[in-house]
Design an enzyme around this catalytic site. Structure first.
Site, PDB file in Angstrom:
ATOM      1  N   TYR A 104      41.907 -35.070 -94.598  1.00  7.10           N
ATOM      2  CA  TYR A 104      42.197 -35.349 -95.853  1.00  7.10           C
ATOM      3  C   TYR A 104      42.866 -33.733 -95.966  1.00  7.10           C
ATOM      4  CZ  TYR A 104      38.630 -38.887 -95.910  1.00  7.10           C
ATOM      5  OH  TYR A 104      37.826 -40.001 -95.694  1.00  7.10           O
ATOM      6  N   TYR A 138      34.628 -47.138-100.770  1.00  4.42           N
ATOM      7  CA  TYR A 138      34.695 -47.156 -99.964  1.00  4.42           C
ATOM      8  C   TYR A 138      34.240 -46.980 -98.910  1.00  4.42           C
ATOM      9  CZ  TYR A 138      36.099 -43.646 -96.418  1.00  4.42           C
ATOM     10  OH  TYR A 138      36.999 -42.608 -95.591  1.00  4.42           O
ATOM     11  N   ASP A 155      26.046 -51.116 -97.088  1.00  8.22           N
ATOM     12  CA  ASP A 155      26.741 -49.834 -96.471  1.00  8.22           C
ATOM     13  C   ASP A 155      25.285 -48.900 -97.159  1.00  8.22           C
ATOM     14  OD1 ASP A 155      27.382 -47.710 -96.545  1.00  8.22           O
ATOM     15  OD2 ASP A 155      29.704 -48.554 -96.574  1.00  8.22           O
ATOM     16  N   LYS A 204      25.426 -40.626 -91.783  1.00  8.64           N
ATOM     17  CA  LYS A 204      25.232 -39.754 -92.319  1.00  8.64           C
ATOM     18  C   LYS A 204      24.133 -39.073 -92.172  1.00  8.64           C
ATOM     19  CE  LYS A 204      28.810 -40.338 -95.969  1.00  8.64           C
ATOM     20  NZ  LYS A 204      29.871 -39.074 -95.233  1.00  8.64           N
TER      21      LYS A 204
HETATM   22  C1  LIG Z   1      29.473 -45.242 -98.489  1.00  9.21           C
HETATM   23  C2  LIG Z   1      30.156 -45.016 -97.199  1.00  9.21           C
HETATM   24  N1  LIG Z   1      30.783 -45.522 -95.863  1.00  9.21           N
HETATM   25  C3  LIG Z   1      30.807 -45.362 -94.808  1.00  9.21           C
HETATM   26  C4  LIG Z   1      31.823 -44.389 -94.899  1.00  9.21           C
HETATM   27  C5  LIG Z   1      32.443 -43.812 -93.304  1.00  9.21           C
HETATM   28  O1  LIG Z   1      31.325 -42.627 -92.595  1.00  9.21           O
HETATM   29  P1  LIG Z   1      32.084 -41.638 -91.918  1.00  9.21           P
HETATM   30  O2  LIG Z   1      33.349 -40.633 -92.478  1.00  9.21           O
HETATM   31  O3  LIG Z   1      31.110 -40.713 -90.785  1.00  9.21           O
HETATM   32  O4  LIG Z   1      33.031 -42.688 -90.190  1.00  9.21           O
HETATM   33  C6  LIG Z   1      31.551 -43.503 -95.874  1.00  9.21           C
HETATM   34  C7  LIG Z   1      31.767 -41.970 -95.872  1.00  9.21           C
HETATM   35  O5  LIG Z   1      32.134 -40.944 -96.343  1.00  9.21           O
HETATM   36  C8  LIG Z   1      30.650 -43.772 -96.854  1.00  9.21           C
HETATM   37  O6  LIG Z   1      30.509 -42.466 -97.841  1.00  9.21           O
END
Ligand SMILES: Cc1ncc(COP(=O)(O)O)c(C=O)c1O
Length: 427
Positions: A21, A149, A243, A272
């Site tokens: 980014y 996202y 998610d 995470k």
């Molecule tokens: C809700 C959500 N899903 C998916 C992702 C993507 O995860 P990664 O960065 O480990 O690929 C993120 C990353 O910030 C996220 O906040």
């Protein structure tokens, strides 16, 4: 050392790294981190920052927790990695069982990968193949929401809000999905149900970040909204993928956000904080209905997916140790205390000019501005204030480690109040 704050490795390596980014032509050289401990990041120039980001929301127990460090070290000494194809090992099987015990309902079939985006890809693929395996053709679309996202890989990008999810450039290139407003009232639910009804034969699944849409703008919705979305999916026989990559492991006040709505999705994604912020690991967890849809005498119904490092023993050992800490230390009580403190200490921002909103949920505090500020300028000001805070878009947020001491949290909130009031006076 070429300069006190820029060690040699930073000077010589920086021209060769491509950072996330970042516009590499104009990005200011990042601060050099040399050590982390608890809720603190030590820089090469000797400064110690109070961390308000938990390294992209991963370090829920703080950095370098001795229990996780010891578990990783033990695993490192006997088996850092072995392929999961044809072999199994204790850390992965124990973790799969423990996650199944902790997750609601029948979410009990755990597929490991190594990043959140990939776990989302796997969830999408599971949903697509679930219908194909039933002999149902044409259910190839996904419904996602404004401000969503879900990651940066192609499939994950396709279910992000194209603007807020940072992927607008790829409009017309990504698979076309239906990105709809998140329903919050009866009229919204009528429209949402209309989308599901009209698309019933085309839609494979709805995907949603439960309670908090994080990287797309730190938007919150209620448990009731989440429950109604789950009910609508069930009524139209459309799979629901939640998610929980950002919300999972306590961040919103319960171990998983979906618990607050008393619902159980068909598939959930985790990453995470899964390893307490130590090693890359992710999981896509399916309920019985989805899993059973892959069981057949025909090998062709199997899930043909297998990341090289799936179920990496080091990552699984770290995740098991992280789950130990959720059992042995008062994490959810700490999150509740953080919420109370964030609410009271961010409240002064509420009255400031050009502040659109102040909101908190669990260990998440958000000050939303009425426009996108000079982000580099704000980030510099936070560094000068001795804190690690990374605003994005129009949002300044705090997501500290759950173990943060109250006075460190006050340092973070005071920095936010100061920087926001300076900005608001000068904007
Ligand atoms: C809700 C959500 N899903 C998916 C992702 C993507 O995860 P990664 O960065 O480990 O690929 C993120 C990353 O910030 C996220 O906040």
């Amino acid at each position: 050392m070429s300069a006190p704050d820029r060690p040699d490795w930073s000077e010589t390596g920086f021209p060769h790294i491509w950072l996330p980014y970042a516009q590499m032509k104009t990005a200011p050289p990042p601060a050099a981190a040399v050590r982390t401990e608890g809720a603190h990041i030590h820089l090469a120039d000797g400064r110690v920052l109070v961390d308000g980001v938990s390294s992209w929301w991963t370090a829920c127990h703080g950095y370098n927790h001795p229990h996780i460090r010891a578990a990783i070290t033990r695993q490192l000494e006997c088996m850092p990695h072995v392929m999961l194809g044809g072999l199994v090992h204790e850390p992965a099987l124990t973790l799969a069982r423990r996650l199944s015990d902790l997750l609601p309902g029948d979410l009990g079939h755990v597929f490991f990968s190594e990043s959140g985006s990939v776990s989302v890809e796997i969830a999408l693929k599971m949903a697509l193949q679930f219908w194909i395996n039933q002999g149902v053709r044409g259910r190839s679309e996904f419904v996602a929401f404004d401000y969503a996202y879900h990651g940066d890989t192609i499939g994950a990008m396709s279910v992000c809000d194209p603007e807020e999810g940072m992927h607008a450039l790829f409009a017309g290139v990504l698979p076309a999905q239906q990105i709809v407003p998140l329903p919050v009232d009866d009229a919204g639910f009528e429209a949402f149900e209309g989308v599901l009804r009209a698309g019933r034969d085309r839609i494979a699944a709805v995907i949603l970040e439960p309670l908090v849409q994080a990287a797309g703008g730190m938007k919150f919705h209620s448990a009731d909204v989440l429950r109604r979305i789950a009910e609508a999916c069930r009524a139209h026989d459309i799979l629901l993928i939640l998610d929980e990559i950002a919300t999972g492991f306590g961040r919103t006040g319960s171990l998983f956000a979906c618990e607050q709505a008393g619902i159980c999705p068909d598939i959930v994604t985790l990453s995470k904080a899964l390893t307490g912020g130590t090693l890359p690991l992710a999981a896509t967890v399916a309920g019985d209905r989805v899993y059973d849809g892959f069981l057949a005498d025909d090998f062709g119904h199997a899930l043909m997916h297998g990341p090289t490092f799936t179920g990496n023993p080091l990552g699984c050992a770290a995740a098991n140790a992280s789950l130990d800490l959720f059992e042995s230390e008062p994490r959810l009580a700490q999150v509740a205390a953080i919420e109370v403190q964030l609410l009271s200490e961010l409240a002064p921002c509420r009255g400031l000019a050009r502040v659109a909103d102040v909101r908190c949920k669990g260990a998440i505090g958000v000050v939303q501005l009425d426009r996108v500020p000079d982000l580099d300028g704000l980030r510099r000001r936070f560094l000068e204030a001795g804190v690690w805070v990374r605003p994005f878009g129009d949002v300044i947020y705090l997501m500290p480690p759950f173990v943060i001491a109250p006075d460190d949290l006050s340092t973070l909130t005071a920095a936010v109040c100061t920087v926001v009031s300076e900005w608001s006076a000068g904007a």
